[in-house]
Design a protein around this motif. Structure first.
Motif, PDB file in Angstrom:
ATOM      1  N   ASP A  59      16.105  10.897 -16.106  1.00 12.44           N
ATOM      2  CA  ASP A  59      16.536   9.822 -15.221  1.00 12.44           C
ATOM      3  C   ASP A  59      15.325   9.140 -14.584  1.00 12.44           C
ATOM      4  O   ASP A  59      14.172   9.531 -14.812  1.00 12.44           O
ATOM      5  CB  ASP A  59      17.512  10.328 -14.142  1.00 12.44           C
ATOM      6  N   ALA A  60      15.587   8.137 -13.767  1.00 13.58           N
ATOM      7  CA  ALA A  60      14.501   7.325 -13.216  1.00 13.58           C
ATOM      8  C   ALA A  60      13.558   8.140 -12.338  1.00 13.58           C
ATOM      9  O   ALA A  60      12.339   7.961 -12.391  1.00 13.58           O
ATOM     10  CB  ALA A  60      15.088   6.159 -12.413  1.00 13.58           C
ATOM     11  N   SER A  61      14.113   9.032 -11.530  1.00 13.95           N
ATOM     12  CA  SER A  61      13.254   9.812 -10.638  1.00 13.95           C
ATOM     13  C   SER A  61      12.355  10.755 -11.424  1.00 13.95           C
ATOM     14  O   SER A  61      11.174  10.936 -11.079  1.00 13.95           O
ATOM     15  CB  SER A  61      14.099  10.604  -9.631  1.00 13.95           C
ATOM     16  N   ALA A  62      12.880  11.357 -12.489  1.00 10.78           N
ATOM     17  CA  ALA A  62      12.071  12.263 -13.310  1.00 10.78           C
ATOM     18  C   ALA A  62      10.980  11.506 -14.056  1.00 10.78           C
ATOM     19  O   ALA A  62       9.855  11.990 -14.198  1.00 10.78           O
ATOM     20  CB  ALA A  62      12.965  13.017 -14.288  1.00 10.78           C
ATOM     21  N   ILE A  63      11.307  10.304 -14.534  1.00 13.16           N
ATOM     22  CA  ILE A  63      10.291   9.482 -15.196  1.00 13.16           C
ATOM     23  C   ILE A  63       9.181   9.127 -14.218  1.00 13.16           C
ATOM     24  O   ILE A  63       7.992   9.239 -14.535  1.00 13.16           O
ATOM     25  CB  ILE A  63      10.920   8.204 -15.778  1.00 13.16           C
TER      26      ILE A  63
END
Length: 203
Positions: A52-56
């Motif tokens: 997801d965006a936070s992990a990226i």
């Protein structure tokens, strides 16, 4: 002491060609490295979340991505069971790849995975070998070879048990002898490649 990272991704825990062949590889590996370590992940039984965006944004600072990247970096060799589903890899294996490949961390020239040998058991129900009618539909070996060498700088070797559905589909009955030969060869390859790789890493 060598460490093997072993990933399975076939949905069914029993009767899976890729799981059977990876198990044979691990058994041969353990014979050569009785004191070695095998780190195992069953991506079907314990699937990873999609990226997801936070992990990226967090990259290697994300707790899960950092754990997976460290696990991969610490492996001397990697074994992946990658059955063909709808002409490509299982979504659970794709999720692992998305989580573990981190641009600027391990996806970089001279990164921690560069030169690491990967053995992929790419099983499939039919045949997608060069010259067969569905050769153009093969996106398991083609994809994994590109992503593992192109992004991680790894070495990639394949074991390919084909025609695994021949015994269960009447329309494939005439292909049973070829399926049996392919399965036998896959087990032979698994044992020989495991022993050769173990000896190489011990040298």
């Amino acid at each position: 002491m060598a460490t093997l990272l072993h990933l399975d991704s076939a949905v069914f825990p029993q009767g899976s060609a890729s799981r059977d062949v990876t198990a044979a590889f691990v058994a041969a590996w353990r014979e050569q490295h009785p004191d070695g370590q095998v780190v195992y992940r069953d991506l079907a039984a314990d699937p990873l979340p999609h990226l997801d965006a936070s992990a990226i944004s967090a990259g290697a600072d994300d707790a899960l991505r950092g754990e997976l990247a460290a696990e991969l970096a610490n492996a001397d060799a990697v074994l992946i069971g990658a059955p063909m589903y709808n002409f490509s890899i299982p979504s659970t294996l794709k999720a692992w790849l998305d989580q573990v490949i981190i641009v600027g961390h391990n996806a970089a020239p001279g990164g921690p995975v560069t030169g690491t040998p990967f053995t992929v058991v790419a099983s499939r129900g039919g045949s997608y070998a060069s010259g067969t009618p569905r050769a153009d539909f093969e996106f398991v070996q083609n994809y994994l070879e590109k992503v593992l060498t192109g992004l991680l700088g790894a070495e990639v070797d394949f074991i390919v048990p084909e025609l695994t559905l021949a015994h269960s589909k009447p329309e494939m009955a005439e292909l049973v002898p070829l399926a049996d030969a392919s399965r036998t060869q896959a087990f032979t390859d698994a044992k020989e490649k495991a022993k050769a790789l173990a000896a190489r890493l011990a040298a």
